[in-house]
Write an enzyme that holds these catalytic residues in place. Sequence first.
Site, PDB file in Angstrom:
ATOM      1  N   GLU A 128      -7.030  -7.641  -1.358  1.00 42.33           N
ATOM      2  CA  GLU A 128      -7.433  -7.435   0.039  1.00 42.33           C
ATOM      3  C   GLU A 128      -8.871  -6.963   0.071  1.00 42.33           C
ATOM      4  O   GLU A 128      -9.225  -6.035  -0.663  1.00 42.33           O
ATOM      5  CB  GLU A 128      -6.593  -6.342   0.728  1.00 42.33           C
ATOM      6  CG  GLU A 128      -5.291  -6.787   1.319  1.00 42.33           C
ATOM      7  CD  GLU A 128      -4.661  -5.710   2.216  1.00 42.33           C
ATOM      8  OE1 GLU A 128      -5.402  -4.903   2.815  1.00 42.33           O
ATOM      9  OE2 GLU A 128      -3.426  -5.701   2.298  1.00 42.33           O
ATOM     10  N   GLU A 162       0.786  -1.248   0.000  1.00 36.66           N
ATOM     11  CA  GLU A 162       0.000   0.000   0.000  1.00 36.66           C
ATOM     12  C   GLU A 162       0.813   1.291   0.000  1.00 36.66           C
ATOM     13  O   GLU A 162       0.236   2.369   0.152  1.00 36.66           O
ATOM     14  CB  GLU A 162      -1.021  -0.001   1.166  1.00 36.66           C
ATOM     15  CG  GLU A 162      -2.049  -1.110   1.014  1.00 36.66           C
ATOM     16  CD  GLU A 162      -3.145  -1.150   2.079  1.00 36.66           C
ATOM     17  OE1 GLU A 162      -3.060  -0.391   3.059  1.00 36.66           O
ATOM     18  OE2 GLU A 162      -4.092  -1.940   1.918  1.00 36.66           O
TER      19      GLU A 162
END
Length: 897
Positions: free
Chosen positions: A563, A466
């Site tokens: 995710e 991320e």
Amino acid sequence: MNLEKILVFSIFLFYVQAKKALKQSLGGSWTAVTETFYKYDLPASVPGGIYSDLMKQGIIDDIFSSYNDNDTKWVGASNWTYSYNFTVNPNFFNYEHVNLVFEGVDTVADVELNDIRIGTTRNMFKRYIFDIKKHLKADGNNTLRLYFANAPNEALNLNKEQNNHYRIPWECPPEQYHGICHINMLRKMQASFAWDWGPAFASLGIWKPVYLEAYDDALIRDLVVRVEKAADDENYLLLFDVYFANNSQGFLNGTIGAKLYMGFENIYKNFDVQEKVNERGEILKTVSLSVDIPLIRLWYPNGYGDQPLYKTVIYFNSHLDNAVTNKIRKIGFRFVELVQEPLEKGATFYVKVNDVPIFIKGSNEIPINILPEEGQNRRKTRTLLQNAKDVNMNMLRVWGGGVYESDYFYEVADELGIMIWQDFMFACSLYPANEAYLTSVEDEVDFNLKRIYSHPSIVIYAGNNENEGVLADNWYNTADNYTQYKKDYVALYIDTIKTQFDRISKGKGVFVSSSPTNGKLTESQGWVGDSPSNQFWGDVHYYNYILDPWNSNTYPIPRFCSEYGYQSIPFEDSWKTAMDVNFSVSDPLIKWRQHHPIGTSEMALLIAQNLKFPDAYSSNYSREFVYLSQVYAAQAIKIETEHYRRYRSYLTDDGRGYTMGALFWQLNDVWVAPTWSSIDYTGRWKMLHYFAKHFFHNIIITGHISITRELDVYVVNDQLSPVENVNVLFRVYRYDSIDFQPVYEDRLQANLTASASQLLRKVEIDNLFEELNCTLTSCFFYYVIQKNASLTDNVAISPENYIFPGKLKHSSLATTTVQIVMVTKLGPKSYQITVNIERIALFVWLDSHAIMGKFSENGYLQVQSNRTIYFDSCSDITADELKEALTVTHLKDPNWS
Ligand SMILES: *[C@@H]1O[C@H](CO)[C@@H](O)[C@H](O)[C@H]1NC(C)=O
Ligand SMILES: *[C@@H]1O[C@H](CO)[C@@H](O)[C@H](O)[C@H]1NC(C)=O
Ligand SMILES: *[C@@H]1O[C@H](CO)[C@@H](O)[C@H](O)[C@H]1NC(C)=O
Ligand SMILES: *[C@@H]1O[C@H](CO)[C@@H](O)[C@H](O)[C@H]1NC(C)=O
Ligand SMILES: *[C@@H]1O[C@H](CO)[C@@H](O)[C@H](O)[C@H]1NC(C)=O
Ligand SMILES: *[C@@H]1O[C@H](CO)[C@@H](O)[C@H](O)[C@H]1NC(C)=O
Ligand SMILES: *[C@@H]1O[C@H](CO)[C@@H](O)[C@H](O)[C@H]1NC(C)=O
Ligand SMILES: *[C@@H]1O[C@H](CO)[C@@H](O)[C@H](O)[C@H]1NC(C)=O
Ligand SMILES: *[C@@H]1O[C@H](CO)[C@@H](O)[C@H](O)[C@H]1NC(C)=O
């Protein structure tokens, strides 16, 4: 005697006569001392860690219980001295090189041997090798000391220093984490200063083996085995990159023997080596074996075939000193590609193994334990991976805030066919890019990649978790200095990590710069895209705690979802390992462990979207809330996963779709807490994990209701062959049926296309329901795919499935009793359970409480009066003991409010 045998024989003779490199473990019982607050002086295990040792000695209580994370903060906030006395095997002094090798030190320490500073450690992921020959004593004791500086203090200091230039967030975690600041300044497990699912334990210790090594000319330091197809298309090539330690000549003269074990016919070949040391201080020689394609069985992911593994050995016989050394690797033959082909909008993003496009099914793995030394535990490692396989997963993502896992972890993944998506260990933050930091990371990548790259299970590497999003989406208010941070980003993940990755993988490995990323688009935008979560490119992470989680219209349609998830609360029996008091969801301990800000309120609202919220004054409120938290989350992730699977063969009008991956967040836990996990810290499967077994099944039938109330029923077949002449059984039930008879039933013949999602049936719900005198809240759909086993017998080849056309909380589902009427022992640790109902029951949940084990299914929908469930117990008990322990509940349990 053939040539190969002569060679092996002569190598064997050398083995007997030659001067082999030596190794002496320095593991065992050390001494750890701190004088921070009190003086503690205790035996310390190496490999190990200080928290584990303090627990073992009874100096601190179980850190996973109660508020002990808070009460033991002093441990990680203290400096510790580790010491060890040892005598050296006198033979060591006959060798030119004697090194002290640490495979992992957590984290900041000065190392002294016999009171002489020999080096420092600053990166827990790095291997440290110190040349110590001149400091080693031949007679008497040598004393090795590591002065550990506490990690929180070190991080704080490094951050202060950094702030003299410019700040590098993530500075401190949110208050709810009860965490520690500036973890990004340290090359230490990023989750060890707390995460939204885990506690802060500033672990410390020598978490991996430490030993002395001695050699003259030749030592095989690392071995990477790569598999390629030969240009002639008739052979596979096994490429062995043999990395030798440097020697005093800076040159190696000798013979490499490479061997591939294949059962009957082994392949063996010798190679001359005359190689100079390279600019990295290592001597690298690549040799290859070629093997006829028909002699090899390919390695496939779980669900696609077997996982044949082949043993390979590299021998080295040095002409300089006649030393013989060897190294073994177990490998698999498999070919991986990340396919990013242009579409009208964006590009595909999927994994091909052996030319087969694979729909990725699995989850995200967080560290096996919050204490890195405990994460090396073999039993826990195997259990975790086996649990993934048990529910039809084919991939786990080793998430970037944890550790590069143990060799054993990847060995078991190879064996079970669990593919690994391997992040490099950077997560949700910006990171320094000064020279010292980058050099340290370079060593970290070099060591770990050489260590793990030969494993067939690892199919994709990602630079970080991320962090592209952190920059692109301005998480930490860094937009003003974007240019600086982007420069640092590229210096770290591309110029350092990717460069090392390409060097070691010889440019053949699969690497993405971040997760999520836009893949090729990110690359073309200089590695930081405008919007890493773009659905047309690469992977996405998707979380939403506001929209209806049971409505598949709310979900994105990306190429790959790496995710997504929802929180739930572990069951009471698991909490009993952490709290003594009567269980209550409003217990301050549960609040303390809820690190996700407003997580529990979000859960309540998410539950209330579809389910009747429990009465807060009811005596069963807490149990009901926990149960409902698991129901809403399991069903939500099921609906979301099936949605991604339906899109494997479809594109929307605006070009989204061809989804090829679903990795939900998160597989496991590091303590008993409200988190997103499917298996809780005690090893109990939450309802989600049982659901995963069905929603990841190779063949599923799944429905989607559009906003115009059209039900589209799809079948998804991930198998590589079609399934012909199946019956799709389609029913409508009334929730309050008194006789289990559907109000509507039909059977459709179909052929299931291989590797595809396929729309089988469209139903105008309003029309059908009018005919059936149904309303959106009085009836629901049920379907299953069957195949004729014989003329009279149909067997299900997909998990049965259902969809609720209206909100369940408004439905006419009746309160009913559900009972366990029979428990039979089938064999050792194996039982059959009959569950009897009076009316249709939803989310039927069996619980064996203190008896650990797995049910064949759980949290299921029951539309027949008796249902058989199987139970595999961890302990051998009688049927009566099991029956005694078992309880069952369901959505309309009379005990609920
Ligand atoms: C955590 O520890 C601090 C410092 O010792 C203490 O003030 C605080 O009350 C503790 N919090 C809890 C919830 O135990
Ligand atoms: C090492 O040996 C010295 C000298 O005999 C002794 O004082 C010290 O306590 C020993 N340390 C350990 C860790 O055993
Ligand atoms: C070496 O260390 C051991 C254990 O610490 C100790 O018992 C012994 O006396 C030491 N020997 C010498 C020569 O210092
Ligand atoms: C720990 O060691 C560091 C570095 O040597 C030092 O700066 C710090 O003051 C020490 N902290 C404690 C609590 O002793
Ligand atoms: C390497 O070793 C072989 C066998 O001892 C010897 O004949 C040869 O000259 C050596 N080559 C070099 C470059 O040292
Ligand atoms: C940007 O960097 C400069 C120095 O390079 C610093 O003075 C300034 O505070 C930074 N701005 C932010 C928002 O971090
Ligand atoms: C399924 O395939 C078989 C053989 O290819 C064919 O005879 C049959 O008509 C097909 N059934 C359907 C429903 O398409
Ligand atoms: C339709 O359902 C309603 C409500 O369940 C019931 O009262 C009514 O009798 C039913 N009508 C028919 C024709 O079955
Ligand atoms: C359900 O199982 C119980 C226990 O085996 C049995 O007595 C009963 O007849 C079964 N009911 C039906 C409808 O099969």
